[in-house]
Scaffold this active site. Structure first.
Site, PDB file in Angstrom:
ATOM      1  N   ASP A   1      31.711 -99.175  16.796  1.00 42.69           N
ATOM      2  CA  ASP A   1      30.412 -98.786  16.282  1.00 42.69           C
ATOM      3  C   ASP A   1      29.506-100.016  16.165  1.00 42.69           C
ATOM      4  O   ASP A   1      29.979-101.123  15.883  1.00 42.69           O
ATOM      5  CB  ASP A   1      30.597 -98.131  14.907  1.00 42.69           C
TER       6      ASP A   1
ATOM      7  N   GLU B   1      29.490 -99.130  21.181  1.00 41.29           N
ATOM      8  CA  GLU B   1      28.157 -98.563  21.056  1.00 41.29           C
ATOM      9  C   GLU B   1      27.147 -99.707  21.208  1.00 41.29           C
ATOM     10  O   GLU B   1      26.794-100.372  20.247  1.00 41.29           O
ATOM     11  CB  GLU B   1      27.990 -97.882  19.690  1.00 41.29           C
TER      12      GLU B   1
END
Length: 482
Positions: free
Chosen positions: A220, A267
């Site tokens: 993330d 990400e």
């Protein structure tokens, strides 16, 4: 994940492409996915037990991977309520993004389940031949940093050592790499990921996940973690987090377990001054701009004037995780939530039938969600809706596996309503993006004959290099060479 500001997708448009090809920079050292481009099911907010109970359906639907939400200890917000999203005064409180606010890096949280339940889920995945990808987020802690547990503070030599020198300074210049990689994002204080004591503690968590069955990780907010060429935070000596996290080097005698057997992607939302090619030396990345372009075509019901062939990314497509939508585009500003399930499914058929993309990711929307009620049943831990195993989704997942290694040719009808993907001369998908019935007459490499789509029963005729037939509104057809 970006709770407060979506930092990535850029709108890109170009002319319609007939024959698609991609050549670009970057090749990573993440070898697991080289010969396996099978799809990922994003079991968003499903509990460990729920994932385990649905593992047979996941495998039967053609997914090789299941991606789970963050598994580490997290902030307990709204009194521990289990709503996906609540407003003041709602009968059940809760927020899905609390599991994106770590308080420690140990397995188990109140939202998804215990360490033992995580282990049992991984055992179930192994039984059905599915690999578990865990969403991990070393970049920040909970907004309420005083909720960080003593074990984490002690491991890094005290609370102050947990954060970058700029870790509580909000990012104001999102394209400034020092701010982007060391500053506070959306209220989330920035962890000093270059601190060897933190790296050692975090790597113990990752190795524990692997020991219990994880075979991949989604990082993330990866673009907020510095690369070797990035400017240094005053507390840091080297920007070496990615070398440690991918197993290139160890820290304090500890190294990443079985790095050659893991699939790792990050990400890295596209924007100005994002170093995609340098990230590609370590990890695969999300094709966020391409998702935007694809959703543009879906929303318009036409690909006219939209370049669906180009991946809109400087990195080779075999190192890109692709999606029609992500949990961020669905949840944050509801950018994609207005698209119907049928439209999302058409995007998936097109995307998954393409030759490129390391792994397409299918986001599981909440059960009973509608275009008026995005949260549906509004419960963390519950299974999403049944779209992940819809017959069209299953059919194209299996088509993707059957067509592995074959080149692609993309074509668009004159009005843009129908797009096709030809895979060598062995298979073809036809997708009606519009809400009207479409007569199809398009070029094909399939042999002459009559073809029947296995889901809808629609019949198509191939004669002298042209396929003809009819597609119902917002439906697809998948054809195999005879």
């Amino acid at each position: 994940m970006n709770i407060f500001r979506y930092t990535g997708c850029v709108a890109l448009g170009a002319a319609c492409l007939v024959c698609a090809s991609s050549a670009s920079a970057g090749s990573n050292r993440n070898g697991y996915g080289k010969d396996n481009d099978a799809p990922i099911l994003h079991a968003w907010s499903w509990s460990f037990d729920t994932v385990a109970k649905n593992m047979r359906d996941i495998a039967d639907a053609g997914y090789k991977f299941v991606q789970i939400s963050p598994a580490q200890a997290c902030y307990v917000g709204d009194g521990g309520g289990m709503a996906l999203f609540s407003e003041p005064g709602d009968s059940v409180m809760g927020k899905w993004y609390y599991y994106y606010q770590p308080t420690d890096w140990t397995i188990g949280n109140y939202m998804l389940g215990t360490r033992d339940q995580y282990r049992e889920m991984c055992d179930s995945a192994r039984h059905y031949g599915v690999d578990v990808i865990v969403d991990v987020l070393p970049n920040h802690t909970a907004i309420d940093h005083h909720a960080v547990l003593p074990g984490l503070d002690n491991a890094v030599g005290g609370h102050d050592n947990l954060y970058h020198a700029n870790g509580f300074k909000p990012i104001t210049q999102w394209n400034d790499r020092l701010e982007c990689t060391t500053g506070e994002m959306g209220g989330l204080p920035d962890v000093n990921t270059e601190n060897p004591d933190f790296q050692y503690y975090y790597l113990q968590y990752v190795n524990d996940l692997i020991n219990l069955g994880a075979r991949g990780f989604r990082y993330d907010t990866a673009k907020h973690i510095g690369l070797p060429s990035d400017p240094l935070d005053p507390k840091s000596v080297r920007n070496n987090f990615w070398d440690v996290a991918t197993g290139r080097e160890g820290v304090k005698g500890l190294t990443l377990l079985m790095p050659d057997s893991l699939y790792i992607y990050g990400e890295v939302l596209q924007d100005k001054n994002v170093k995609e090619t340098e990230y590609a030396e370590y990890i695969d990345q999300t094709a966020s701009a391409y998702g935007h372009v694809l959703r543009d075509a879906l929303g318009k019901g036409s690909a006219a004037g939209i370049d669906l062939g180009d991946w809109h990314h400087p990195v080779a497509p075999e190192h890109l995780v692709t999606w029609v939508e992500s949990h961020d585009t669905y949840c944050n500003a509801h950018e994609s939530a207005g698209l119907t399930d049928d439209q999302i499914r058409m995007g998936w058929v097109f995307l998954s039938s393409r030759a490129g993309g390391s792994h397409p990711l299918f986001f599981s929307r909440p059960n009973n969600s509608t275009r008026e009620n995005y949260w549906g049943d509004n419960r963390i831990g519950a299974r999403g809706n049944a779209e992940f195993k819809h017959p069209e989704v299953v059919a194209v997942n299996k088509f993707r596996t059957a067509m592995t290694g074959l080149p692609e040719t993309i074509a668009t009808s004159k009005d843009g309503a129908v797009v096709s993907v030809m895979r060598g001369d062995k298979g073809m998908t036809l997708v009606n993006l519009s809400d009207k019935k479409q007569k199809v007459k398009m070029a094909t490499a399939l042999p002459d004959g009559t073809y029947t789509d296995g889901v809808s029963g629609a019949v198509f005729t191939v004669r002298k290099g042209m396929v003809s037939g009819q597609l119902a509104p917002v439906t697809s057809a998948i054809l195999y060479a005879k």
